[in-house]
Design an enzyme around this catalytic site. Sequence first.
Site, PDB file in Angstrom:
ATOM      1  CB  THR A   9      -9.875 -29.704  19.216  1.00 17.38           C
ATOM      2  OG1 THR A   9     -10.081 -29.377  20.592  1.00 17.38           O
ATOM      3  CG2 THR A   9      -9.890 -28.404  18.432  1.00 17.38           C
ATOM      4  CE1 TYR A  55      -5.242 -27.508  19.256  1.00 11.73           C
ATOM      5  CE2 TYR A  55      -7.059 -27.429  20.825  1.00 11.73           C
ATOM      6  CZ  TYR A  55      -6.236 -28.141  19.973  1.00 11.73           C
ATOM      7  OH  TYR A  55      -6.427 -29.494  19.829  1.00 11.73           O
TER       8      TYR A  55
END
Length: 330
Positions: free
Chosen positions: A117, A142
Amino acid sequence: MAVLVTGGAGYIGSHMVWALLDAGEDVVVIDRLSTGFQWAVAPEARFYQGDVADAPLLARIFAENSIDAVIHFAGSIVVPDSMSDPLGYYENNTVKTRSLIASTIAAGVPHFVFSSTAAVYGTPDSLQPVLETALLRPESPYGSSKLMSEIMLRDAASAHDFRYTALRYFNVAGADPRGRTGQSSAGATHLIKVACATALGRRQEMSIYGTDYPTPDGTCIRDYIHVTDLAAAHLKALERMRAGGGSLTANCGYGRGFSVRDVLDAVKTVHGSAFAIRVEGRRAGDPASIVADATLARTELGWVPKHDDLGGIIRSALDWEAHLMRKNSY
Ligand code: UDP
């Protein structure tokens, strides 16, 4: 040879399964159906319900199928949730990925594509598109959980006969242009999904989280990429590794940013009518602006995006949302 897709019942994973089948691949899916749906898995794929960290199950899947590559989507993806439940994110994204990598290497499977990501970068120093060599300063558990997985892959690849491609996704949106799958989770929090649900009346209103960022209109800037183009990048990664290509980490985005307000204006235009929007304070963990420099994906993978059009992304997302409403699926 077959490809094992983890999280193949989820949003991006279900698109990947269709893309692999369209390309003539044999596909095996593992998904524990915590957020995905079995109906989202193409019927031609062999489906195993279970957890990627269930090592005996993984050993059985590898024994029962001739798998030469794993594409690993399974994981948790909501930045604000990771702020309130960091250890849950490290468990689900990092610890379970460690187990999956170990099972993959133990079975002698040489190729691995990993869903990373843009959150590994945090907020870049400038508003310029970010290169893979930029500093890695995640601003959320995250992002950190995904970066830790990248590090494990790097170290495992230098110790074993194992190669990986880590694709750093920017903001994935839209749905299969043929209407076979789309973003279906009821509690989805991502901007385009929420805006489409609001435009169609599934939600009464939505919020803009923060209008005081150092960006031209004060709202956060992201690089929105069509899920079909993202799946195509994975196919290219697979092709390259099968042809002997080494491990690679590459950004997947279009290299241009839209603010939250740009996106909401585009949803209004494509949908044709306004909807209720509230302005709220900043959401924890949001970088102000992040846009991809995806030169490496284009040059190394030969990736040629075909859906670089915000209006088209939104159109496909609205169509999928309308389909869910007709199905009365949540
Ligand atoms: N956002 C927003 N309202 C929403 C959902 C998201 O203003 O209902 C903003 C969010 O604060 C961020 C951007 O839209 O600046 C993209 O957020 P999203 O959750 O879609 O993706 P992320 O970049 O967090 O992975």
